[in-house]
Design an enzyme around this catalytic site. Structure first.
Site, PDB file in Angstrom:
ATOM      1  N   CYS A  76      92.332 -69.388 -77.113  1.00  0.00           N
ATOM      2  CA  CYS A  76      92.431 -70.726 -77.697  1.00  0.00           C
ATOM      3  C   CYS A  76      91.818 -70.690 -79.090  1.00  0.00           C
ATOM      4  CB  CYS A  76      91.666 -71.701 -76.796  1.00  0.00           C
ATOM      5  SG  CYS A  76      91.569 -73.378 -77.439  1.00  0.00           S
ATOM      6  N   CYS A 186      97.874 -71.944 -82.853  1.00  0.00           N
ATOM      7  CA  CYS A 186      97.572 -72.596 -81.566  1.00  0.00           C
ATOM      8  C   CYS A 186      98.413 -71.880 -80.517  1.00  0.00           C
ATOM      9  CB  CYS A 186      97.919 -74.078 -81.614  1.00  0.00           C
ATOM     10  SG  CYS A 186      97.827 -74.893 -80.004  1.00  0.00           S
TER      11      CYS A 186
HETATM   12  N1  DGL Z   1      95.816 -73.849 -77.251  1.00  0.00           N
HETATM   13  C1  DGL Z   1      94.750 -74.293 -78.046  1.00  0.00           C
HETATM   14  C2  DGL Z   1      94.631 -73.541 -79.361  1.00  0.00           C
HETATM   15  O1  DGL Z   1      95.060 -72.401 -79.479  1.00  0.00           O
HETATM   16  C3  DGL Z   1      94.440 -75.757 -78.206  1.00  0.00           C
HETATM   17  C4  DGL Z   1      95.373 -76.807 -77.801  1.00  0.00           C
HETATM   18  C5  DGL Z   1      94.626 -78.099 -77.567  1.00  0.00           C
HETATM   19  O2  DGL Z   1      94.032 -78.201 -76.496  1.00  0.00           O
HETATM   20  O3  DGL Z   1      94.597 -78.964 -78.464  1.00  0.00           O
HETATM   21  O4  DGL Z   1      94.055 -74.069 -80.298  1.00  0.00           O
END
Ligand code: DGL
Length: 265
Positions: A76, A186
């Site tokens: 993440c 993301c």
């Molecule tokens: N998948 C996450 C990232 O790479 C965040 C998505 C979220 O929860 O806003 O930042």
């Protein structure tokens, strides 16, 4: 074989987006067992405050460390750019992060113009400013926040009119700055690559970091002599703070049954 090598690897995201990283890990390290934690009850992270985020990332990382696991992958960007230093300072196992691949994007951009698509929290992070200074101070980088886009993926809506309209809006805004590289910052957006590429057109290169992260994990396991070398095939155990059957159904859809997904042992 030391017993540490037999332990699973913890992989963690606000939700199901980090499965894109888990898939890359499976490709590079097929013998490893993964415990994937989807914090679906608290997604999205992109609009959370600093303190909340650091506390949450720390407590899930502790939970994973206690399973125990031999390494943690923060799959993440939002968690990594805001909290990885705290996690590393508090745990004595390797912690691999996922952050926008600005260095790679800078290498690929002939026109020295890139756009980073990410959550608002990632874009506002000090880490993104540092990466820009380190790898691309002469690079024109447009920061494109994409509110609501990770939520759409989290609901499994990869190809609905609403999701397509969000992609059209954010990619068009990014393209108005004439980048030749679009950097996906993301993990959720990885599952929208076909539509993002369609809107961006063939002359814009899309970059995402999942294979680099899997390789970095392999390097760290090798250095700490905890690579699993036997030929048993690995697997993925799914944990969710939200509704587990829903998370499992979405995970199956996104990974096209790359694994038999089980509950953690
Ligand atoms: N998948 C996450 C990232 O790479 C965040 C998505 C979220 O929860 O806003 O930042």
């Amino acid at each position: 074989m030391n017993s540490q090598a037999d332990l699973p690897i913890g992989v963690y995201d606000s939700g199901i987006g980090g499965l894109s990283i888990a898939l890359a890990i499976r490709r590079h390290l097929p013998h490893e067992r993964l415990i994937y934690f989807a914090d679906s009850a608290f997604a999205p992270y992109g609009c959370r405050g600093d303190d909340w985020l650091v506390n949450r990332v720390m407590s899930i990382s502790h939970f994973l460390a206690c399973q125990p696991v031999k390494a943690i992958v923060l799959a993440c960007n939002t968690a990594t750019t805001n909290a990885i230093n705290t996690v590393r300072a508090n745990l004595d196992i390797p912690v691999i992060g996922t952050e926008p691949a600005i260095r790679v994007a800078a290498q690929h951009s002939k026109q020295r113009r890139i756009a980073l698509m990410a959550t608002q929290r990632t874009i506002a992070s000090r880490r993104v400013r540092e990466l820009h200074q380190m790898y691309g101070s002469t690079l024109n980088m447009h920061l494109q926040g994409c509110p609501g886009l990770a939520d759409s993926v989290e609901r499994g809506e990869l190809n609905t009119p609403h999701t397509r309209s969000l992609v059209n809006t954010f990619v068009s805004q990014a393209l108005s700055h004439n980048p030749d590289v679009l950097l996906l910052g993301c993990t959720h957006y990885r599952f929208l690559v076909p539509h993002i590429q369609y809107v961006a057109g063939p002359s814009v290169q899309l970059i995402w970091p999942e294979h680099a992260i899997a390789k970095q994990l392999a390097r760290r396991l090798y250095e700490t002599q905890t690579l699993k070398l036997n030929c048993h095939s690995g697997g993925l155990a799914l944990v969710s703070s939200g509704c587990l059957p829903t998370t499992r159904r979405l995970a199956r859809m996104l990974t096209r049954s790359a694994w038999t997904i089980s509950a953690p042992c």
